[in-house]
Write a protein that holds these residues in place. Structure first.
Motif: not given
Length: 270
Positions: A161, A154-158, A11, A163-165
């Motif tokens: 991701r 953005d969503e490519r950030s580990k 990233y 947090c979204l999970a």
């Protein structure tokens, strides 16, 4: 000048490549398994644990500067030995080296960590990052060692991701682990500034806001328009994991040294 980015498929490495290409530099980027180097980058496969291969690549590319970003969370050989191999090859070629380190090498405490605070790792990944710094400084005392924190964007950030999970009910975010998240673009710009400078030694390059991982999850929810009510939380203390808890990086030296403004996570995601 020619810039070699070791870990261009990552990233941060990818963002460093994109900005360097946009600035008109020749950029060579390495990858191990994923050949996803950005457009305009000369992609080369490299196993950083193979010292001979690293030396051969650096000798062939003849870079003016090397940005070293590769790591593997659970692999000492990649994180520590790989960093040493890159440093050795860069020094041998007379190339400027910017090595990416981490706040994970600190044990955690209420007071912020200064740039020159010695590593006090409490878990394997932190120990590997500390060993990498030790090797780099021994091989090339003129190298810049960038100690950074959670990298967001953005969503490519580990980190995004994760947090979204957690917002979707998969996994949980700790309420008692504090970090200083930094934007991937801000960090990449700072790295390129350092590659063109003669700064030597460790430098904290992180955002000014200290937030818990759970607070970061709430900010990500706001940024993506998600319901924060589904966020699952836990505590590092109750997990039984040996991890640093409060790790605040004082990046005031970087703020005074660099043109790049390191934005806080509330500005980025709020």
């Amino acid at each position: 000048m020619t810039l070699l980015v070791v870990g261009a498929s990552g990233y941060l490495g990818g963002e460093v490549c994109r900005r360097a290409v946009a600035a008109g530099q020749r950029v060579v980027g390495t990858y191990h398994a994923n050949p996803g180097a950005p457009a305009g980058v000369e992609a080369r496969r490299l196993d950083v644990t193979d010292r001979a291969a690293v030396r051969a690549l650096v000798a062939a590319v003849r870079p003016a500067a090397v940005v070293s970003t590769p790591y593997r969370y659970d692999d000492w050989t990649v994180t520590a030995d790989g960093a040493a191999n890159v440093a050795y090859a860069a020094a041998e070629a007379g190339a400027r080296l910017v090595h990416l380190s981490s706040d994970a090498l600190h044990a955690g405490r209420p007071e912020p960590y200064a740039d020159d605070d010695v590593p006090t790792p409490v878990f394997a990944y932190g120990a590997a990052k500390a060993a990498a710094e030790t090797a780099v400084r021994a091989v090339d005392p003129g190298a810049a060692l960038v100690r950074t924190s959670l990298i967001v964007g953005d969503e490519r950030s580990k980190q995004v991701r994760l947090c979204l999970a957690a917002l979707a009910g998969r996994g949980a975010l700790f309420t008692d682990e504090l970090r200083c998240p930094v934007d991937v673009g801000d960090l990449a710009a700072a790295v390129l500034e350092l590659a063109a400078s003669d700064y030597a030694g460790p430098l904290n390059v992180a955002g000014p806001d200290a937030v818990s991982r759970a607070e970061l999850g709430l900010l990500v929810a706001r940024r993506f328009g998600l319901d924060p009510g589904g966020l699952r939380t836990a505590t590092s203390a109750a997990s039984g994991l040996a991890r640093p808890v409060e790790v605040r990086l004082d990046s005031s030296r970087a703020a005074g040294l660099l043109r790049t403004r390191l934005r806080g996570v509330h500005e980025l995601l709020g």
